[in-house]
Scaffold this motif. Structure first.
Motif, PDB file in Angstrom:
ATOM      1  N   GLU A 228       0.826  -1.212   0.000  1.00  0.00           N
ATOM      2  CA  GLU A 228       0.000   0.000   0.000  1.00  0.00           C
ATOM      3  C   GLU A 228       0.862   1.266   0.000  1.00  0.00           C
ATOM      4  O   GLU A 228       0.437   2.313  -0.473  1.00  0.00           O
ATOM      5  CB  GLU A 228      -0.951  -0.015   1.206  1.00  0.00           C
ATOM      6  CG  GLU A 228      -2.021   1.029   1.163  1.00  0.00           C
ATOM      7  CD  GLU A 228      -3.012   0.892   0.011  1.00  0.00           C
ATOM      8  OE1 GLU A 228      -3.714   1.882  -0.251  1.00  0.00           O
ATOM      9  OE2 GLU A 228      -3.085  -0.174  -0.628  1.00  0.00           O
TER      10      GLU A 228
ATOM     11  N   THR B 292       0.065   4.141  -2.706  1.00  0.00           N
ATOM     12  CA  THR B 292      -0.299   5.484  -2.250  1.00  0.00           C
ATOM     13  C   THR B 292       0.666   6.533  -2.793  1.00  0.00           C
ATOM     14  O   THR B 292       0.240   7.589  -3.260  1.00  0.00           O
ATOM     15  CB  THR B 292      -0.337   5.535  -0.708  1.00  0.00           C
ATOM     16  OG1 THR B 292      -1.273   4.555  -0.248  1.00  0.00           O
ATOM     17  CG2 THR B 292      -0.759   6.906  -0.208  1.00  0.00           C
TER      18      THR B 292
ATOM     19  N   GLU C 232       0.090  11.410   3.434  1.00  0.00           N
ATOM     20  CA  GLU C 232      -1.194  10.708   3.456  1.00  0.00           C
ATOM     21  C   GLU C 232      -1.101   9.469   4.357  1.00  0.00           C
ATOM     22  O   GLU C 232      -1.983   9.213   5.175  1.00  0.00           O
ATOM     23  CB  GLU C 232      -1.597  10.299   2.031  1.00  0.00           C
ATOM     24  CG  GLU C 232      -2.667   9.232   1.937  1.00  0.00           C
ATOM     25  CD  GLU C 232      -4.037   9.651   2.450  1.00  0.00           C
ATOM     26  OE1 GLU C 232      -4.824   8.746   2.798  1.00  0.00           O
ATOM     27  OE2 GLU C 232      -4.320  10.854   2.521  1.00  0.00           O
ATOM     28  N   LEU C 233      -0.031   8.715   4.215  1.00  0.00           N
ATOM     29  CA  LEU C 233       0.142   7.513   5.033  1.00  0.00           C
ATOM     30  C   LEU C 233       0.297   7.874   6.509  1.00  0.00           C
ATOM     31  O   LEU C 233      -0.259   7.189   7.386  1.00  0.00           O
ATOM     32  CB  LEU C 233       1.340   6.702   4.532  1.00  0.00           C
ATOM     33  CG  LEU C 233       1.166   6.106   3.130  1.00  0.00           C
ATOM     34  CD1 LEU C 233       2.479   5.520   2.646  1.00  0.00           C
ATOM     35  CD2 LEU C 233       0.061   5.071   3.099  1.00  0.00           C
TER      36      LEU C 233
ATOM     37  N   ARG D 161      -3.033   8.611   7.871  1.00  0.00           N
ATOM     38  CA  ARG D 161      -3.762   7.363   8.128  1.00  0.00           C
ATOM     39  C   ARG D 161      -3.330   6.759   9.457  1.00  0.00           C
ATOM     40  O   ARG D 161      -4.162   6.267  10.215  1.00  0.00           O
ATOM     41  CB  ARG D 161      -3.506   6.347   7.013  1.00  0.00           C
ATOM     42  CG  ARG D 161      -4.126   6.708   5.694  1.00  0.00           C
ATOM     43  CD  ARG D 161      -3.827   5.626   4.671  1.00  0.00           C
ATOM     44  NE  ARG D 161      -4.158   6.034   3.319  1.00  0.00           N
ATOM     45  CZ  ARG D 161      -4.058   5.242   2.273  1.00  0.00           C
ATOM     46  NH1 ARG D 161      -3.653   3.985   2.420  1.00  0.00           N
ATOM     47  NH2 ARG D 161      -4.367   5.678   1.074  1.00  0.00           N
TER      48      ARG D 161
ATOM     49  N   GLU E 290     -13.796   3.473   0.454  1.00  0.00           N
ATOM     50  CA  GLU E 290     -12.491   4.149   0.369  1.00  0.00           C
ATOM     51  C   GLU E 290     -11.913   4.417   1.755  1.00  0.00           C
ATOM     52  O   GLU E 290     -10.719   4.233   1.985  1.00  0.00           O
ATOM     53  CB  GLU E 290     -12.597   5.446  -0.442  1.00  0.00           C
ATOM     54  CG  GLU E 290     -12.775   5.213  -1.924  1.00  0.00           C
ATOM     55  CD  GLU E 290     -11.677   4.354  -2.546  1.00  0.00           C
ATOM     56  OE1 GLU E 290     -10.485   4.553  -2.240  1.00  0.00           O
ATOM     57  OE2 GLU E 290     -12.011   3.454  -3.344  1.00  0.00           O
ATOM     58  N   GLN E 291     -12.761   4.853   2.684  1.00  0.00           N
ATOM     59  CA  GLN E 291     -12.267   5.096   4.045  1.00  0.00           C
ATOM     60  C   GLN E 291     -11.914   3.780   4.725  1.00  0.00           C
ATOM     61  O   GLN E 291     -10.946   3.705   5.474  1.00  0.00           O
ATOM     62  CB  GLN E 291     -13.294   5.882   4.870  1.00  0.00           C
ATOM     63  CG  GLN E 291     -12.751   6.337   6.215  1.00  0.00           C
ATOM     64  CD  GLN E 291     -11.540   7.243   6.077  1.00  0.00           C
ATOM     65  OE1 GLN E 291     -11.559   8.228   5.356  1.00  0.00           O
ATOM     66  NE2 GLN E 291     -10.456   6.905   6.753  1.00  0.00           N
TER      67      GLN E 291
ATOM     68  N   LYS F 219      -8.468   2.899   3.623  1.00  0.00           N
ATOM     69  CA  LYS F 219      -7.451   3.720   4.289  1.00  0.00           C
ATOM     70  C   LYS F 219      -7.237   3.256   5.728  1.00  0.00           C
ATOM     71  O   LYS F 219      -6.098   3.141   6.182  1.00  0.00           O
ATOM     72  CB  LYS F 219      -7.840   5.191   4.254  1.00  0.00           C
ATOM     73  CG  LYS F 219      -7.754   5.793   2.873  1.00  0.00           C
ATOM     74  CD  LYS F 219      -8.222   7.235   2.867  1.00  0.00           C
ATOM     75  CE  LYS F 219      -8.145   7.808   1.465  1.00  0.00           C
ATOM     76  NZ  LYS F 219      -8.596   9.199   1.428  1.00  0.00           N
ATOM     77  N   ASP F 220      -8.333   3.005   6.442  1.00  0.00           N
ATOM     78  CA  ASP F 220      -8.213   2.574   7.840  1.00  0.00           C
ATOM     79  C   ASP F 220      -7.560   1.202   7.950  1.00  0.00           C
ATOM     80  O   ASP F 220      -6.727   0.967   8.826  1.00  0.00           O
ATOM     81  CB  ASP F 220      -9.580   2.574   8.520  1.00  0.00           C
ATOM     82  CG  ASP F 220     -10.142   3.975   8.710  1.00  0.00           C
ATOM     83  OD1 ASP F 220      -9.357   4.949   8.721  1.00  0.00           O
ATOM     84  OD2 ASP F 220     -11.374   4.108   8.836  1.00  0.00           O
TER      85      ASP F 220
ATOM     86  N   SER G  73      -5.494  -0.099   5.833  1.00  0.00           N
ATOM     87  CA  SER G  73      -4.133  -0.108   5.272  1.00  0.00           C
ATOM     88  C   SER G  73      -3.051  -0.022   6.336  1.00  0.00           C
ATOM     89  O   SER G  73      -1.941  -0.501   6.121  1.00  0.00           O
ATOM     90  CB  SER G  73      -3.965   1.024   4.259  1.00  0.00           C
ATOM     91  OG  SER G  73      -3.947   2.291   4.894  1.00  0.00           O
TER      92      SER G  73
END
Length: 185
Positions: A40, A44, A57-58, A61, A122-123, A126-127, A129
């Motif tokens: 990921e 990303t 972004e990571l 998260r 999508e969320q 992200k959660d 990941s």
């Protein structure tokens, strides 16, 4: 040696040391993100405008994930989910599209029970990941087939593959789901 000469030596030396420290911190942070997010990380960073934007972004998260109350399941709850998964697999024989939809709902329910928000795919991605980056591609692939299935456009082989993909994430969520790994980090 005059004060001016000392400053001419010390200031560049301090700047070089600061640059080395900053570069070292960046490399350590990048390595941490790569290890934590697995595949990921690359996905990303590739999707972002720059490596730095992807890494931000990571990191965001991670912060969101750290604020969640992710919890392991009691053994009775794990047993109940395992039984439900067995039922969904058996359902696949006669009603594969329904079984895939039920597998998606079961994974979402399990995520919710563990403490993950389930407000949108999508969320969810992200959660998940943060702790499940290595199995996230399974979830992504299964969800794509489930979307086709709703439109009655998925083949039986695609549906079978979706079940296998859902099972990968399901098993990981049902176990400690990365909690032991997170506790060591």
């Amino acid at each position: 040696m005059s004060t001016g000469t000392l400053l001419e030596i010390i200031i560049p030396l301090v700047v070089v040391i600061a640059l080395i420290a900053g570069a070292t911190a960046l490399v350590i942070r990048r390595r941490h993100l790569r290890e934590r997010f697995g595949p990921e990380y690359d996905r990303t960073v590739e999707d972002a405008d720059s490596r730095l934007a992807g890494e931000r972004e990571l990191s965001a998260r991670e912060k969101r994930h750290d604020a969640l109350d992710i919890k392991p399941l009691p053994s009775t709850t794990r047993d109940r989910y395992a039984g439900e998964w067995t039922r969904v697999q058996q359902e696949f024989v006669d009603r594969p599209e329904v079984a895939v939809r039920d597998a998606d709902q079961l994974v979402t329910s399990l995520m919710h029970e563990r403490g993950y928000p389930t407000e949108g795919f999508e969320q969810q991605m992200k959660d998940l990941s943060v702790e499940h980056g290595r199995t996230l591609e399974h979830y992504r692939a299964a969800h794509e087939v489930e979307t086709l299935s709703v439109q009655h456009k998925a083949t039986t082989e695609q549906l079978r593959g979706a079940m296998v993909h859902y099972r990968s994430l399901f098993d990981e969520l049902l176990s400690d789901g990365g909690q032991a790994r997170h506790a060591r980090a």
